[in-house]
Scaffold this active site. Structure first.
Site, mmCIF file in Angstrom:
data_model
loop_
_atom_site.group_PDB
_atom_site.id
_atom_site.type_symbol
_atom_site.label_atom_id
_atom_site.label_comp_id
_atom_site.label_asym_id
_atom_site.label_seq_id
_atom_site.Cartn_x
_atom_site.Cartn_y
_atom_site.Cartn_z
ATOM 1 N N HIS A 284 0.806 -1.250 0.159
ATOM 2 C CA HIS A 284 0.105 -0.059 0.028
ATOM 3 C C HIS A 284 0.958 1.259 -0.001
ATOM 4 O O HIS A 284 2.108 1.514 0.391
ATOM 5 C CB HIS A 284 -0.862 0.020 1.183
ATOM 6 C CG HIS A 284 -0.253 -0.127 2.692
ATOM 7 N ND1 HIS A 284 0.274 1.126 3.050
ATOM 8 C CD2 HIS A 284 -0.323 -0.888 3.425
ATOM 9 C CE1 HIS A 284 0.755 0.643 4.327
ATOM 10 N NE2 HIS A 284 0.491 -0.667 4.475
ATOM 11 N N CYS B 253 3.043 -5.021 6.810
ATOM 12 C CA CYS B 253 2.478 -4.699 5.408
ATOM 13 C C CYS B 253 3.821 -4.271 4.714
ATOM 14 O O CYS B 253 4.785 -4.162 5.110
ATOM 15 C CB CYS B 253 1.384 -3.426 5.375
ATOM 16 S SG CYS B 253 -0.146 -3.993 5.660
#
Length: 331
Positions: A278, A294
């Site tokens: 992301h 992440c």
């Protein structure tokens, strides 16, 4: 409601001049993302300290250069016009672009991205005391409605997908995205010709087309913090679930190392537990582990990967899940 803090307005009596005329490149700006950012007389942490900036100060950048050998993962420094040098890791490169407003959006809503350093939202645009979130440059949000206040200002009603709530942002601070902004990249490359590698030791992401690198970019993967080990797991995954925007927040916002991040852009999940690629706007210090698992990328790299990886997401969908996706090897 001001776009910037008072010190910024004092520094630039007419901040409107930073909104570049059509056809001209914008002035390069930076926003401090940490509570404090040190400014030195040379691009080095061992240089003379000139001053300390606080979070969300916006300033003009007139030079990008390399500093000392340390920190080894990120030697990039910014020269702040008329001030000194600050390490790039604590500064988000931003722009100030005001946008034409729209008068309506489809029933399903419309994606928009913030194009100013930051904008403060309201829970009720008739009452400026009811502040909601501060939204930052490059974040992406779903606009569900358009309204005007008594002074003729246009406000967009944004949907918060985490807390199932609405708040309002000034319309000119967001750019409505078009279908071409999410159109697939490299459509002639077959699914079997695409793969992504995440090199944990080197903190880089490589996207391959038919075994040739199409993208090489620095990343920040999961790290170890006082509240636990969040190292990104090794293995083989696929990007079969995507969202163009997600409000990411800790379950316990009072816990150590908690986070509350609305509008995280261009999310490509690789595990059912939420680990994803992301865009990142809360740091610019790629090259070392920093996340809760992440794979942090610049907003630009995350946008590219979102469009390039499979499956392709229709323009009007806020979540897309499929049985297939692009292979990801975390090594």
């Amino acid at each position: 409601l001001g776009l910037f803090s008072l010190p910024f307005l004092d520094r630039y009596e007419r901040w409107q001049r930073l909104n570049a005329p059509a056809g001209e490149p914008p002035v390069k700006l930076g926003r401090t993302v940490d509570d404090t950012v040190e400014v030195f007389d040379r691009p080095s942490f061992s240089a003379t300290l000139l001053q300390v900036y606080w979070k969300d100060l916006v300033f003009e950048i007139d030079e990008v250069t390399y500093g000392d050998e340390k920190p080894r993962h990120n030697r990039v420094w910014y020269h702040i016009k008329g001030e000194g040098y600050a390490h790039s890791g604590k500064i988000q490169p931003v722009e100030l672009r005001l946008n034409p407003v729209v008068r309506s959006v489809p029933e399903y809503g419309r994606l928009a991205e913030v194009t100013v350093p930051y904008t403060d939202t309201l829970r009720d645009f008739h009452n400026p005391q009811k502040l909601a979130y501060r939204l930052y440059y490059s974040t992406v949000h779903w606009v569900m409605d358009v309204a005007q206040d008594g002074d003729g200002n246009t406000w967009y009603r944004l949907w918060d997908d985490k807390f199932k709530a609405h708040y309002y942002a000034r319309g000119e601070h967001l750019r409505m995205l078009e279908p071409e902004d999410v159109a697939p990249l490299s459509p002639t490359v077959p699914p079997e010709g695409r793969r992504i590698e995440v090199w944990l030791r080197d903190q880089i992401v490589i996207a391959y087309e038919n075994d040739e690198p199409a993208l090489i970019t620095r990343a920040s993967t999961g790290g170890r913090f006082i509240d636990g080990d969040y190292t990104t797991p090794r293995g083989v995954f696929i990007t079969n679930r995507k969202r163009p925007s997600r409000h990411m927040a800790s379950e316990d916002l009072a816990a150590p190392n908690s986070y509350d991040l609305p509008g995280v852009p261009w999310v490509c999940y690789i595990t059912g537990g939420g680990i994803s690629f992301h865009g990142t706007y809360w740091h610019n210090d790629f090259g070392k582990p920093r996340s809760h698992g992440c794979i942090n990328l610049t907003p630009q790299a995350a946008h590219w990967l979102y469009r390039w990886s499979l499956p392709s997401v229709p323009f009007d969908q806020n979540t897309w899940i499929d049985e297939y996706g692009t292979q990801v090897r975390v090594i």
